[in-house]
Scaffold this motif. Structure first.
Motif, PDB file in Angstrom:
ATOM      1  N   LEU A   4      30.345  48.240  37.728  1.00 33.45           N
ATOM      2  CA  LEU A   4      31.267  47.768  37.081  1.00 33.45           C
ATOM      3  C   LEU A   4      31.287  48.633  35.972  1.00 33.45           C
ATOM      4  O   LEU A   4      32.401  49.002  34.506  1.00 33.45           O
ATOM      5  CB  LEU A   4      31.506  46.276  36.757  1.00 33.45           C
ATOM      6  N   ILE A  24      32.984  51.840  35.877  1.00 30.08           N
ATOM      7  CA  ILE A  24      34.366  51.910  35.673  1.00 30.08           C
ATOM      8  C   ILE A  24      35.284  51.795  34.789  1.00 30.08           C
ATOM      9  O   ILE A  24      35.371  52.837  33.757  1.00 30.08           O
ATOM     10  CB  ILE A  24      34.971  51.445  37.005  1.00 30.08           C
ATOM     11  N   VAL A  68      36.491  53.276  41.855  1.00 29.43           N
ATOM     12  CA  VAL A  68      37.739  51.970  42.171  1.00 29.43           C
ATOM     13  C   VAL A  68      36.918  52.050  43.456  1.00 29.43           C
ATOM     14  O   VAL A  68      36.990  51.053  44.237  1.00 29.43           O
ATOM     15  CB  VAL A  68      38.781  52.007  41.474  1.00 29.43           C
ATOM     16  N   ALA A 116      33.456  50.982  45.078  1.00 27.97           N
ATOM     17  CA  ALA A 116      33.426  49.594  44.422  1.00 27.97           C
ATOM     18  C   ALA A 116      34.221  48.287  45.172  1.00 27.97           C
ATOM     19  O   ALA A 116      33.370  47.514  46.153  1.00 27.97           O
ATOM     20  CB  ALA A 116      33.740  48.914  43.469  1.00 27.97           C
ATOM     21  N   LEU A 117      35.257  49.140  45.884  1.00 31.34           N
ATOM     22  CA  LEU A 117      35.536  48.652  47.256  1.00 31.34           C
ATOM     23  C   LEU A 117      34.545  48.913  47.870  1.00 31.34           C
ATOM     24  O   LEU A 117      34.818  47.428  48.939  1.00 31.34           O
ATOM     25  CB  LEU A 117      37.364  48.913  47.355  1.00 31.34           C
ATOM     26  N   ILE A 129      32.846  44.106  46.273  1.00 32.23           N
ATOM     27  CA  ILE A 129      33.085  44.454  45.121  1.00 32.23           C
ATOM     28  C   ILE A 129      34.672  43.505  45.370  1.00 32.23           C
ATOM     29  O   ILE A 129      35.335  44.227  45.465  1.00 32.23           O
ATOM     30  CB  ILE A 129      32.562  44.562  44.247  1.00 32.23           C
ATOM     31  N   THR A 158      37.234  41.233  40.984  1.00 29.84           N
ATOM     32  CA  THR A 158      36.038  41.390  39.803  1.00 29.84           C
ATOM     33  C   THR A 158      36.070  42.908  39.313  1.00 29.84           C
ATOM     34  O   THR A 158      35.907  43.055  37.535  1.00 29.84           O
ATOM     35  CB  THR A 158      34.704  41.017  40.975  1.00 29.84           C
ATOM     36  N   ILE A 159      36.819  43.713  40.200  1.00 31.49           N
ATOM     37  CA  ILE A 159      37.199  45.397  39.573  1.00 31.49           C
ATOM     38  C   ILE A 159      38.294  45.164  38.361  1.00 31.49           C
ATOM     39  O   ILE A 159      37.573  45.578  37.353  1.00 31.49           O
ATOM     40  CB  ILE A 159      37.392  45.989  40.971  1.00 31.49           C
ATOM     41  N   GLY A 170      36.179  45.273  35.397  1.00 35.37           N
ATOM     42  CA  GLY A 170      35.905  46.285  35.157  1.00 35.37           C
ATOM     43  C   GLY A 170      36.911  47.232  34.404  1.00 35.37           C
ATOM     44  O   GLY A 170      36.972  47.867  33.307  1.00 35.37           O
ATOM     45  N   LEU A 192      43.011  49.847  43.785  1.00 34.50           N
ATOM     46  CA  LEU A 192      43.139  47.386  43.805  1.00 34.50           C
ATOM     47  C   LEU A 192      44.701  46.966  44.340  1.00 34.50           C
ATOM     48  O   LEU A 192      44.428  46.413  44.972  1.00 34.50           O
ATOM     49  CB  LEU A 192      42.763  47.460  42.819  1.00 34.50           C
TER      50      LEU A 192
END
Length: 215
Positions: free
Chosen positions: A5, A8, A24, A27-28, A32, A36-37, A41, A77
Motif C-alpha cells: 500500500l 502504491i 494495484v 495488491a488485489l 487485500i 483498503t487499496i 494506497g 479497482l
C-alpha cells in the motif's frame, strides 16, 4: 500488506501510472480488499500530493500526472469496489460558468475531488445555470461546484445560486464557487455556501460538505 500500500502511494505521488496499475493488481492478487487499496494506497497518495500542492512543494503538472496515475489504479479497482459495496462519499457537479472557456482550474479541482473519493460529473466549460440544476437533479448530487476566471462571467454564479434556489433542490444541494477573481465577500454576497482559494482546500471542504449532507 502495508508495504504494498505504501508502494502504491509512493508510485502515485511520482505519477508512475503503469506501475501504479501493476501494483494495484498485485495488491488485489494478494487478497487485500479493494476498499483498503483505494483508501490506504491511492487516496492516501493523493492526499500527500494535495498537501504538497497547498504548500507549493509541487505544482499543477505534478498534480495532473499523479491524478492520471490514480485514475489508472481506480480503473483496475472499479469492478471490485462495486462488489465490495463501497459507498461513494458524495456526488459533485462541476463546470465553468456560461461564457467562460477556462478549464485548467476546474480540471484541477475535479481531480482533487476524485482524490477524496467523490464522484464528479464534469459538465465542461460555458455551462448554463439550468444545466447545473439538471445534472444535480439527475445524479442526486450534494454539491454544485462552479468556476469562473473572468470578472465578466462572475455574475453567472449568482444565476446558478438563484436557479438552484428556485428549484426543488433548494437546501438539498450546496454551492461551491472558485476561480481567480472570486473572493469570500463575493461568495457571501451571492449566497454561495462555500468558497475556497485553491484546489486542495476545495477538495477538503467538498468532502466535509458531502459528509454533512449525507449524515
Amino acid at each position: 500488506m502495508s508495504e504494498i500500500l505504501e508502494e502504491i502511494s509512493s508510485l502515485l505521488q511520482k505519477g508512475r501510472a503503469p506501475k501504479v496499475k501493476a501494483a494495484v493488481q498485485q495488491a488485489l492478487d494478494a487478497g487485500i480488499p479493494a476498499s483498503t487499496i483505494l483508501q490506504d494506497g491511492l487516496l492516501a497518495g493523493m492526499d500527500v500530493v494535495g498537501v504538497k500542492f497547498k504548500n507549493n512543494e509541487v505544482f499543477v503538472p505534478e498534480v495532473l500526472v499523479a491524478a492520471r496515475a490514480m485514475n489508472k489504479g481506480v480503473e483496475v479497482l472499479r469492478p471490485y469496489l462495486v462488489s465490495d459495496g463501497v459507498e461513494e462519499k458524495g456526488v459533485a457537479i462541476i463546470g465553468t460558468v456560461k461564457g467562460d472557456m477556462h478549464d485548467i482550474g476546474k480540471n484541477l479541482v475535479r481531480m482533487m475531488l476524485e482524490g477524496k473519493g467523490l464522484r464528479v460529473i464534469d459538465l465542461g466549460v460555458d455551462v448554463a445555470p439550468e444545466a447545473f440544476v439538471d445534472a444535480a437533479r439527475e445524479n442526486s448530487a450534494q454539491l454544485v461546484c462552479c468556476s469562473a476566471l473572468l470578472t465578466t462571467t462572475m455574475p453567472e454564479m449568482k444565476n446558478i445560486v438563484d436557479a438552484v434556489n428556485a428549484s426543488e433542490l433548494k437546501g438539498k444541494v450546496k454551492i461551491m464557487v472558485g476561480g481567480a477573481p472570486i473572493t469570500q465577500e463575493y461568495a457571501d454576497e451571492i449566497g454561495a455556501d462555500c468558497y475556497t482559494p485553491d484546489a486542495a482546500t476545495a477538495a477538503e471542504a467538498a468532502l466535509q460538505l458531502c459528509q454533512e449532507m449525507t449524515a
